[in-house]
Design a protein around this motif. Structure first.
Motif, PDB file in Angstrom:
ATOM      1  N   ILE A 148      13.979   8.688  -0.450  1.00  0.00           N
ATOM      2  CA  ILE A 148      13.229   7.435  -0.501  1.00  0.00           C
ATOM      3  C   ILE A 148      13.080   7.030  -1.969  1.00  0.00           C
ATOM      4  CG2 ILE A 148      10.961   6.379  -0.088  1.00  0.00           C
ATOM      5  CD1 ILE A 148      10.771   8.137   2.420  1.00  0.00           C
ATOM      6  N   TYR A 149      13.472   5.799  -2.263  1.00  0.00           N
ATOM      7  CA  TYR A 149      13.465   5.317  -3.641  1.00  0.00           C
ATOM      8  C   TYR A 149      12.261   4.451  -3.965  1.00  0.00           C
ATOM      9  CZ  TYR A 149      18.236   6.967  -4.293  1.00  0.00           C
ATOM     10  OH  TYR A 149      19.340   7.769  -4.399  1.00  0.00           O
ATOM     11  N   LYS A 150      11.675   3.821  -2.932  1.00  0.00           N
ATOM     12  CA  LYS A 150      10.588   2.884  -3.224  1.00  0.00           C
ATOM     13  C   LYS A 150       9.638   2.758  -2.041  1.00  0.00           C
ATOM     14  CE  LYS A 150      11.236  -1.640  -3.114  1.00  0.00           C
ATOM     15  NZ  LYS A 150      11.610  -3.036  -3.446  1.00  0.00           N
ATOM     16  N   ILE A 151       8.350   2.726  -2.354  1.00  0.00           N
ATOM     17  CA  ILE A 151       7.333   2.305  -1.401  1.00  0.00           C
ATOM     18  C   ILE A 151       6.893   0.911  -1.829  1.00  0.00           C
ATOM     19  CG2 ILE A 151       5.029   2.749  -0.472  1.00  0.00           C
ATOM     20  CD1 ILE A 151       5.464   5.710  -1.236  1.00  0.00           C
ATOM     21  N   MET A 152       6.908  -0.018  -0.884  1.00  0.00           N
ATOM     22  CA  MET A 152       6.555  -1.402  -1.205  1.00  0.00           C
ATOM     23  C   MET A 152       5.259  -1.786  -0.496  1.00  0.00           C
ATOM     24  SD  MET A 152       8.811  -4.882  -0.741  1.00  0.00           S
ATOM     25  CE  MET A 152       8.900  -4.756   1.057  1.00  0.00           C
ATOM     26  N   ILE A 153       4.329  -2.316  -1.259  1.00  0.00           N
ATOM     27  CA  ILE A 153       3.057  -2.783  -0.718  1.00  0.00           C
ATOM     28  C   ILE A 153       2.970  -4.288  -0.956  1.00  0.00           C
ATOM     29  CG2 ILE A 153       0.543  -2.613  -0.880  1.00  0.00           C
ATOM     30  CD1 ILE A 153       1.071   0.266  -1.996  1.00  0.00           C
ATOM     31  N   ILE A 154       2.723  -5.023   0.116  1.00  0.00           N
ATOM     32  CA  ILE A 154       2.555  -6.471   0.022  1.00  0.00           C
ATOM     33  C   ILE A 154       1.145  -6.807   0.490  1.00  0.00           C
ATOM     34  CG2 ILE A 154       3.368  -8.734   0.791  1.00  0.00           C
ATOM     35  CD1 ILE A 154       6.095  -7.487   1.288  1.00  0.00           C
ATOM     36  N   CYS A 155       0.422  -7.554  -0.335  1.00  0.00           N
ATOM     37  CA  CYS A 155      -0.951  -7.941  -0.003  1.00  0.00           C
ATOM     38  C   CYS A 155      -1.216  -9.313  -0.612  1.00  0.00           C
ATOM     39  CB  CYS A 155      -1.941  -6.908  -0.538  1.00  0.00           C
ATOM     40  SG  CYS A 155      -3.661  -7.283  -0.177  1.00  0.00           S
ATOM     41  N   PHE A 156      -1.858 -10.180   0.147  1.00  0.00           N
ATOM     42  CA  PHE A 156      -2.098 -11.552  -0.308  1.00  0.00           C
ATOM     43  C   PHE A 156      -3.517 -11.752  -0.835  1.00  0.00           C
ATOM     44  CE2 PHE A 156       1.243 -11.570   2.888  1.00  0.00           C
ATOM     45  CZ  PHE A 156       2.259 -12.198   2.196  1.00  0.00           C
ATOM     46  N   ALA A 157      -4.292 -10.658  -0.934  1.00  0.00           N
ATOM     47  CA  ALA A 157      -5.648 -10.699  -1.491  1.00  0.00           C
ATOM     48  C   ALA A 157      -5.668  -9.871  -2.765  1.00  0.00           C
ATOM     49  CB  ALA A 157      -6.661 -10.168  -0.483  1.00  0.00           C
ATOM     50  N   GLU A 158      -5.962 -10.506  -3.886  1.00  0.00           N
ATOM     51  CA  GLU A 158      -5.875  -9.836  -5.183  1.00  0.00           C
ATOM     52  C   GLU A 158      -6.818  -8.638  -5.279  1.00  0.00           C
ATOM     53  OE1 GLU A 158      -6.203 -10.851  -9.973  1.00  0.00           O
ATOM     54  OE2 GLU A 158      -6.256 -12.463  -8.487  1.00  0.00           O
ATOM     55  N   ASP A 159      -8.029  -8.741  -4.724  1.00  0.00           N
ATOM     56  CA  ASP A 159      -8.964  -7.630  -4.825  1.00  0.00           C
ATOM     57  C   ASP A 159      -8.467  -6.411  -4.055  1.00  0.00           C
ATOM     58  OD1 ASP A 159      -9.262  -8.975  -2.412  1.00  0.00           O
ATOM     59  OD2 ASP A 159     -11.427  -8.611  -2.283  1.00  0.00           O
ATOM     60  N   LYS A 160      -7.890  -6.623  -2.882  1.00  0.00           N
ATOM     61  CA  LYS A 160      -7.347  -5.503  -2.101  1.00  0.00           C
ATOM     62  C   LYS A 160      -6.153  -4.868  -2.805  1.00  0.00           C
ATOM     63  CE  LYS A 160      -8.729  -6.535   2.638  1.00  0.00           C
ATOM     64  NZ  LYS A 160      -8.251  -6.754   4.028  1.00  0.00           N
ATOM     65  N   MET A 161      -5.342  -5.701  -3.450  1.00  0.00           N
ATOM     66  CA  MET A 161      -4.185  -5.177  -4.176  1.00  0.00           C
ATOM     67  C   MET A 161      -4.635  -4.300  -5.341  1.00  0.00           C
ATOM     68  SD  MET A 161      -0.927  -5.038  -4.144  1.00  0.00           S
ATOM     69  CE  MET A 161       0.153  -6.392  -3.699  1.00  0.00           C
ATOM     70  N   GLN A 162      -5.671  -4.727  -6.058  1.00  0.00           N
ATOM     71  CA  GLN A 162      -6.194  -3.931  -7.167  1.00  0.00           C
ATOM     72  C   GLN A 162      -6.768  -2.607  -6.658  1.00  0.00           C
ATOM     73  OE1 GLN A 162      -5.813  -4.677 -10.311  1.00  0.00           O
ATOM     74  NE2 GLN A 162      -5.023  -6.750 -10.045  1.00  0.00           N
ATOM     75  N   GLU A 163      -7.448  -2.639  -5.525  1.00  0.00           N
ATOM     76  CA  GLU A 163      -7.993  -1.420  -4.929  1.00  0.00           C
ATOM     77  C   GLU A 163      -6.877  -0.457  -4.539  1.00  0.00           C
ATOM     78  OE1 GLU A 163     -10.425  -2.465  -1.618  1.00  0.00           O
ATOM     79  OE2 GLU A 163     -11.832  -3.662  -2.822  1.00  0.00           O
ATOM     80  N   THR A 164      -5.799  -0.997  -4.024  1.00  0.00           N
ATOM     81  CA  THR A 164      -4.666  -0.169  -3.613  1.00  0.00           C
ATOM     82  C   THR A 164      -4.016   0.501  -4.814  1.00  0.00           C
ATOM     83  OG1 THR A 164      -4.267  -1.622  -1.728  1.00  0.00           O
ATOM     84  CG2 THR A 164      -2.480  -0.167  -2.370  1.00  0.00           C
ATOM     85  N   GLU A 165      -3.829  -0.264  -5.892  1.00  0.00           N
ATOM     86  CA  GLU A 165      -3.267   0.325  -7.116  1.00  0.00           C
ATOM     87  C   GLU A 165      -4.166   1.456  -7.613  1.00  0.00           C
ATOM     88  OE1 GLU A 165      -1.792  -1.036 -11.577  1.00  0.00           O
ATOM     89  OE2 GLU A 165      -3.540  -1.978 -10.668  1.00  0.00           O
ATOM     90  N   GLN A 166      -5.480   1.239  -7.559  1.00  0.00           N
ATOM     91  CA  GLN A 166      -6.419   2.265  -8.005  1.00  0.00           C
ATOM     92  C   GLN A 166      -6.300   3.531  -7.163  1.00  0.00           C
ATOM     93  OE1 GLN A 166     -10.457   0.880  -8.329  1.00  0.00           O
ATOM     94  NE2 GLN A 166     -11.283   2.909  -8.728  1.00  0.00           N
ATOM     95  N   LYS A 167      -6.139   3.371  -5.856  1.00  0.00           N
ATOM     96  CA  LYS A 167      -5.982   4.519  -4.966  1.00  0.00           C
ATOM     97  C   LYS A 167      -4.756   5.346  -5.344  1.00  0.00           C
ATOM     98  CE  LYS A 167      -8.213   2.876  -0.712  1.00  0.00           C
ATOM     99  NZ  LYS A 167      -7.976   2.531   0.714  1.00  0.00           N
ATOM    100  N   VAL A 168      -3.662   4.655  -5.634  1.00  0.00           N
ATOM    101  CA  VAL A 168      -2.433   5.360  -6.024  1.00  0.00           C
ATOM    102  C   VAL A 168      -2.647   6.112  -7.330  1.00  0.00           C
ATOM    103  CG1 VAL A 168      -0.008   5.109  -6.662  1.00  0.00           C
ATOM    104  CG2 VAL A 168      -0.962   3.714  -4.816  1.00  0.00           C
ATOM    105  N   ASN A 169      -3.278   5.459  -8.294  1.00  0.00           N
ATOM    106  CA  ASN A 169      -3.517   6.101  -9.589  1.00  0.00           C
ATOM    107  C   ASN A 169      -4.468   7.276  -9.475  1.00  0.00           C
ATOM    108  OD1 ASN A 169      -1.834   4.276 -10.918  1.00  0.00           O
ATOM    109  ND2 ASN A 169      -3.498   2.838 -11.345  1.00  0.00           N
TER     110      ASN A 169
END
Length: 267
Positions: A148-169
């Motif tokens: 697997i080369y890439k996991i792709m996350i698509i989200c249309f709400a900026e706050d949820k996207m920031q939360e997701t990035e934080q979870k990964v980090n």
């Protein structure tokens, strides 16, 4: 003199409909400067552009995770750096594939997979023309499938996207890097899968100098690419943070920005 041009695809070479404008395509087929696509996309999603532009030589997918030869039978890998399965498992379980408003899918070299069709996968399908293969189970620590080369996350709400990035980090995985490739896309690849590394590989193999290289981009994942070339050019539709790293700003992806930039800044 510029001797090689590197092009991001989405929102750079491609317009808002995910297509290459005809004037730009004709222009790129005529210029005498080699062009390499450097994209977060999978090879299968790059094929139409490679064919339309009649590109030869190595092309770069998955943000630098895979360099491949499109002209060989089976698209031989020149360089490959997939994610570790243990990291894939950790990320998918941390985020949770059933989070409302968040679309999660993943890519091998030849396939796109998800556990369900949702707003995000439909959005991507409309852009690329491909449909994901729906699987009932997630990749596990003991999976022995294709890398697997890439996991792709698509989200249309900026706050949820920031939360997701934080979870990964928060996972603290040394082998993983999460980068935004647009306002709605967070793409997770091997930490060493960086566009600048792919450019360095091609630069070295062709005996080119940094000042002989130019690149066009619009996203956060293009900043490292900009640092690797002598002439970085941002699209007008890029964010201010990306434009800060560019030498020039061309017109937008919907206004033949790549063609305009080459004509006005490189030739």
């Amino acid at each position: 003199m510029i001797r090689h041009i590197f092009l991001d695809m989405d929102n750079t070479l491609l317009d808002s409909h995910g297509e290459i404008k005809e004037k730009t395509a004709v222009f790129l087929r005529k210029i005498q400067i080699p062009v390499t696509l450097v994209s977060a996309r999978a090879p299968l999603e790059m094929d139409f552009a490679i064919r339309k532009l009649k590109l030869t030589g190595s092309q770069v997918s998955f943000n630098g995770g895979l360099i491949f030869d499109p002209n060989s039978e089976g698209k031989d890998s020149v360089f490959a750096m997939p994610l570790e399965y243990t990291d894939v498992y950790a990320v998918l379980n941390k985020i949770g594939v059933n989070q409302p408003g968040i679309s999660i899918s993943w890519y091998t070299r030849t396939g796109w997979y998800a556990t369900k069709n949702d707003k995000g996968t439909q959005f991507e399908s409309n852009l690329t023309g491909f449909q994901p293969t729906i699987l009932k189970t997630l990749p596990t620590n003991s999976s022995k499938g294709d890398p697997i080369y890439k996991i792709m996350i698509i989200c249309f709400a900026e706050d949820k996207m920031q939360e997701t990035e934080q979870k990964v980090n928060e996972l603290g995985l040394n082998g993983v890097c999460a980068r935004f490739s647009g306002k709605t896309y967070l793409e997770i690849t091997n930490a060493n899968s960086i566009k600048s590394n792919a450019i360095a590989y091609i630069q070295s193999s062709r005996g080119l100098r940094r000042d002989e290289l130019a690149a066009f981009g619009d996203g956060q994942n293009d900043i490292e690419m900009f640092k690797a070339v002598g002439t970085p050019i941002a699209m007008r539709n890029a964010s201010a943070a990306v434009k800060k790293h560019a030498k020039f700003v061309t017109s937008s992806n919907d206004q033949d920005g790549v063609m305009y930039g080459i004509k006005n800044y490189l030739l």
